[in-house]
Design an enzyme around this catalytic site. Sequence first.
Site, PDB file in Angstrom:
ATOM      1  N   LYS A  13      19.032  13.633  -3.406  1.00 20.64           N
ATOM      2  CA  LYS A  13      20.497  13.792  -3.494  1.00 20.64           C
ATOM      3  C   LYS A  13      21.158  13.428  -2.160  1.00 20.64           C
ATOM      4  O   LYS A  13      22.123  12.670  -2.117  1.00 20.64           O
ATOM      5  CB  LYS A  13      20.862  15.248  -3.871  1.00 20.64           C
ATOM      6  CG  LYS A  13      20.262  15.709  -5.192  1.00 20.64           C
ATOM      7  CD  LYS A  13      20.687  17.115  -5.562  1.00 20.64           C
ATOM      8  CE  LYS A  13      20.188  18.218  -4.636  1.00 20.64           C
ATOM      9  NZ  LYS A  13      18.717  18.398  -4.640  1.00 20.64           N
ATOM     10  N   ARG A  88      25.407  24.786  -9.000  1.00 27.58           N
ATOM     11  CA  ARG A  88      23.990  25.142  -9.134  1.00 27.58           C
ATOM     12  C   ARG A  88      23.746  26.187 -10.204  1.00 27.58           C
ATOM     13  O   ARG A  88      22.604  26.591 -10.416  1.00 27.58           O
ATOM     14  CB  ARG A  88      23.505  25.691  -7.819  1.00 27.58           C
ATOM     15  CG  ARG A  88      22.676  24.656  -7.066  1.00 27.58           C
ATOM     16  CD  ARG A  88      22.369  25.222  -5.729  1.00 27.58           C
ATOM     17  NE  ARG A  88      21.089  24.851  -5.249  1.00 27.58           N
ATOM     18  CZ  ARG A  88      20.921  23.919  -4.326  1.00 27.58           C
ATOM     19  NH1 ARG A  88      21.919  23.216  -3.861  1.00 27.58           N
ATOM     20  NH2 ARG A  88      19.717  23.678  -3.870  1.00 27.58           N
ATOM     21  N   ARG A 127       9.988  15.341   5.005  1.00 27.72           N
ATOM     22  CA  ARG A 127      11.391  15.102   5.356  1.00 27.72           C
ATOM     23  C   ARG A 127      11.687  15.482   6.812  1.00 27.72           C
ATOM     24  O   ARG A 127      11.333  16.553   7.275  1.00 27.72           O
ATOM     25  CB  ARG A 127      12.314  15.917   4.452  1.00 27.72           C
ATOM     26  CG  ARG A 127      13.756  15.845   4.960  1.00 27.72           C
ATOM     27  CD  ARG A 127      14.778  16.439   4.061  1.00 27.72           C
ATOM     28  NE  ARG A 127      14.397  17.678   3.459  1.00 27.72           N
ATOM     29  CZ  ARG A 127      14.951  18.146   2.341  1.00 27.72           C
ATOM     30  NH1 ARG A 127      15.871  17.446   1.733  1.00 27.72           N
ATOM     31  NH2 ARG A 127      14.562  19.287   1.843  1.00 27.72           N
ATOM     32  N   ARG A 163      13.705  21.168   8.389  1.00 28.89           N
ATOM     33  CA  ARG A 163      14.412  22.370   7.942  1.00 28.89           C
ATOM     34  C   ARG A 163      13.451  23.555   7.812  1.00 28.89           C
ATOM     35  O   ARG A 163      12.294  23.360   7.434  1.00 28.89           O
ATOM     36  CB  ARG A 163      15.041  22.104   6.566  1.00 28.89           C
ATOM     37  CG  ARG A 163      16.345  21.371   6.686  1.00 28.89           C
ATOM     38  CD  ARG A 163      16.860  20.829   5.386  1.00 28.89           C
ATOM     39  NE  ARG A 163      16.737  21.693   4.226  1.00 28.89           N
ATOM     40  CZ  ARG A 163      17.185  21.359   3.020  1.00 28.89           C
ATOM     41  NH1 ARG A 163      17.789  20.192   2.839  1.00 28.89           N
ATOM     42  NH2 ARG A 163      17.025  22.166   1.992  1.00 28.89           N
ATOM     43  N   ARG A 174      12.212  27.457  -4.607  1.00 32.03           N
ATOM     44  CA  ARG A 174      13.429  26.656  -4.838  1.00 32.03           C
ATOM     45  C   ARG A 174      13.337  25.936  -6.187  1.00 32.03           C
ATOM     46  O   ARG A 174      14.329  25.829  -6.915  1.00 32.03           O
ATOM     47  CB  ARG A 174      13.632  25.644  -3.700  1.00 32.03           C
ATOM     48  CG  ARG A 174      14.230  26.297  -2.445  1.00 32.03           C
ATOM     49  CD  ARG A 174      13.974  25.512  -1.183  1.00 32.03           C
ATOM     50  NE  ARG A 174      14.563  24.199  -1.157  1.00 32.03           N
ATOM     51  CZ  ARG A 174      14.218  23.253  -0.271  1.00 32.03           C
ATOM     52  NH1 ARG A 174      13.301  23.510   0.656  1.00 32.03           N
ATOM     53  NH2 ARG A 174      14.789  22.077  -0.308  1.00 32.03           N
TER      54      ARG A 174
HETATM   55  P1  AP5 Z   1      16.618  14.313   0.129  1.00 31.71           P
HETATM   56  O1  AP5 Z   1      17.573  13.225  -0.145  1.00 31.71           O
HETATM   57  O2  AP5 Z   1      16.760  15.068   1.394  1.00 31.71           O
HETATM   58  O3  AP5 Z   1      16.515  15.304  -1.126  1.00 31.71           O
HETATM   59  P2  AP5 Z   1      17.573  16.322  -1.732  1.00 31.71           P
HETATM   60  O4  AP5 Z   1      17.613  16.120  -3.209  1.00 31.71           O
HETATM   61  O5  AP5 Z   1      18.868  16.237  -0.988  1.00 31.71           O
HETATM   62  O6  AP5 Z   1      16.794  17.667  -1.440  1.00 31.71           O
HETATM   63  P3  AP5 Z   1      17.202  19.041  -0.780  1.00 31.71           P
HETATM   64  O7  AP5 Z   1      15.913  19.705  -0.442  1.00 31.71           O
HETATM   65  O8  AP5 Z   1      18.208  18.876   0.320  1.00 31.71           O
HETATM   66  O9  AP5 Z   1      17.863  19.756  -1.972  1.00 31.71           O
HETATM   67  P4  AP5 Z   1      18.063  21.227  -2.174  1.00 31.71           P
HETATM   68  O10 AP5 Z   1      18.937  21.207  -3.353  1.00 31.71           O
HETATM   69  O11 AP5 Z   1      16.855  22.069  -2.274  1.00 31.71           O
HETATM   70  O12 AP5 Z   1      18.702  21.716  -0.763  1.00 31.71           O
HETATM   71  P5  AP5 Z   1      20.163  22.134  -0.335  1.00 31.71           P
HETATM   72  O13 AP5 Z   1      20.325  21.760   1.069  1.00 31.71           O
HETATM   73  O14 AP5 Z   1      21.170  21.699  -1.325  1.00 31.71           O
HETATM   74  O15 AP5 Z   1      15.132  13.671   0.037  1.00 31.71           O
HETATM   75  C1  AP5 Z   1      14.004  14.441   0.352  1.00 31.71           C
HETATM   76  C2  AP5 Z   1      12.986  13.559   1.097  1.00 31.71           C
HETATM   77  O16 AP5 Z   1      12.469  12.586   0.189  1.00 31.71           O
HETATM   78  C3  AP5 Z   1      13.600  12.774   2.270  1.00 31.71           C
HETATM   79  O17 AP5 Z   1      12.666  12.768   3.328  1.00 31.71           O
HETATM   80  C4  AP5 Z   1      13.823  11.355   1.707  1.00 31.71           C
HETATM   81  O18 AP5 Z   1      13.662  10.366   2.724  1.00 31.71           O
HETATM   82  C5  AP5 Z   1      12.714  11.245   0.666  1.00 31.71           C
HETATM   83  N1  AP5 Z   1      13.107  10.454  -0.500  1.00 31.71           N
HETATM   84  C6  AP5 Z   1      14.322  10.491  -1.147  1.00 31.71           C
HETATM   85  N2  AP5 Z   1      14.324   9.638  -2.197  1.00 31.71           N
HETATM   86  C7  AP5 Z   1      13.069   9.085  -2.230  1.00 31.71           C
HETATM   87  C8  AP5 Z   1      12.443   8.116  -3.087  1.00 31.71           C
HETATM   88  N3  AP5 Z   1      13.123   7.563  -4.120  1.00 31.71           N
HETATM   89  N4  AP5 Z   1      11.156   7.771  -2.834  1.00 31.71           N
HETATM   90  C9  AP5 Z   1      10.466   8.314  -1.774  1.00 31.71           C
HETATM   91  N5  AP5 Z   1      11.017   9.230  -0.913  1.00 31.71           N
HETATM   92  C10 AP5 Z   1      12.299   9.607  -1.142  1.00 31.71           C
HETATM   93  O19 AP5 Z   1      20.071  23.732  -0.457  1.00 31.71           O
HETATM   94  C11 AP5 Z   1      19.293  24.519   0.423  1.00 31.71           C
HETATM   95  C12 AP5 Z   1      19.521  25.989   0.103  1.00 31.71           C
HETATM   96  O20 AP5 Z   1      20.900  26.336   0.322  1.00 31.71           O
HETATM   97  C13 AP5 Z   1      19.247  26.400  -1.344  1.00 31.71           C
HETATM   98  O21 AP5 Z   1      17.883  26.693  -1.575  1.00 31.71           O
HETATM   99  C14 AP5 Z   1      20.156  27.632  -1.493  1.00 31.71           C
HETATM  100  O22 AP5 Z   1      19.571  28.767  -0.895  1.00 31.71           O
HETATM  101  C15 AP5 Z   1      21.376  27.251  -0.669  1.00 31.71           C
HETATM  102  N6  AP5 Z   1      22.430  26.581  -1.469  1.00 31.71           N
HETATM  103  C16 AP5 Z   1      22.827  25.269  -1.347  1.00 31.71           C
HETATM  104  N7  AP5 Z   1      23.801  24.993  -2.227  1.00 31.71           N
HETATM  105  C17 AP5 Z   1      24.030  26.132  -2.926  1.00 31.71           C
HETATM  106  C18 AP5 Z   1      24.911  26.464  -3.992  1.00 31.71           C
HETATM  107  N8  AP5 Z   1      25.749  25.556  -4.535  1.00 31.71           N
HETATM  108  N9  AP5 Z   1      24.867  27.725  -4.482  1.00 31.71           N
HETATM  109  C19 AP5 Z   1      24.031  28.654  -3.962  1.00 31.71           C
HETATM  110  N10 AP5 Z   1      23.161  28.409  -2.954  1.00 31.71           N
HETATM  111  C20 AP5 Z   1      23.159  27.150  -2.447  1.00 31.71           C
END
Ligand code: AP5
Length: 218
Positions: A13, A88, A127, A163, A174
């Site tokens: 994402k 979410r 990552r 992270r 997660r």
């Molecule tokens: P990346 O693009 O970083 O993946 P992502 O989908 O953004 O993953 P996240 O881990 O950031 O998502 P998340 O939803 O768990 O975390 P968030 O920060 O929102 O890609 C990952 C890796 O793969 C990278 O190294 C990239 O280079 C590689 N890659 C990408 N595409 C690829 C491909 N096609 N092929 C090969 N490699 C690839 O949330 C964190 C925490 O915050 C949550 O757990 C929760 O506690 C809280 N939180 C956040 N939002 C909310 C909300 N709305 N409500 C409540 N709590 C929330």
Amino acid sequence: MNIIIFGPPGAGKGTQSSFLVEKKNMFQLSTGDLLRAELKSGSDLSKQLKEIMDAGKLVSDDIINNLIEKKISDPSIKNNIIFDGFPRNLDQAKSLDQMLKKYDQKISAIINLKVDYSVLVKRISGRVSCSICKKPFNEFFDPPVDPKNCANSQCETRELIKRSDDNESTVTNRLKTYDEQTLPILDYYREKGIVKDVDAMKAINEVTDEIKAIISNL
Ligand code: AP5
């Protein structure tokens, strides 16, 4: 045009949102990034947030909706937002609808990044991101071309950071949270006919091409 980029942790994402920021000049509204910025403040709230995030659970809807409304109400990014990591759960999805209505906006598409869970742990454990411009890289799949700099000179003094919630046990939690609370909201959006499925098992640039094609038809 407002878009939601949807998928499990590690689906890509953030990676694909940075393409939309660069090429389409859209504003990336990542709730995860906003929460991580709050963690750095050292406030009482930040301690509670860290506990929740390190456990792989969701932060309360009140905190999140408040963060989101501050952005949706900003006229400088009106109808130009990529929602990354929000909504979410069903309550967040319904609150988003109300907020968009209040500020006379709508969602044009949900880009649903489809991936096999088997690749996610490797994507997440590999990552790293730039400490300055936040660009995400992957030690296995997408290592930085220049070990000292990103694409622009402002990152000359960067470090590559990991992270604290990118460890195997938190990732498992997660994913469980995603399955139980986040995945079901896809049906809510499918009923509205705005979900666009994308095969996110492909290489990063191929996924980008698919998204580009979808957006150009909106
Ligand atoms: P990346 O693009 O970083 O993946 P992502 O989908 O953004 O993953 P996240 O881990 O950031 O998502 P998340 O939803 O768990 O975390 P968030 O920060 O929102 O890609 C990952 C890796 O793969 C990278 O190294 C990239 O280079 C590689 N890659 C990408 N595409 C690829 C491909 N096609 N092929 C090969 N490699 C690839 O949330 C964190 C925490 O915050 C949550 O757990 C929760 O506690 C809280 N939180 C956040 N939002 C909310 C909300 N709305 N409500 C409540 N709590 C929330």
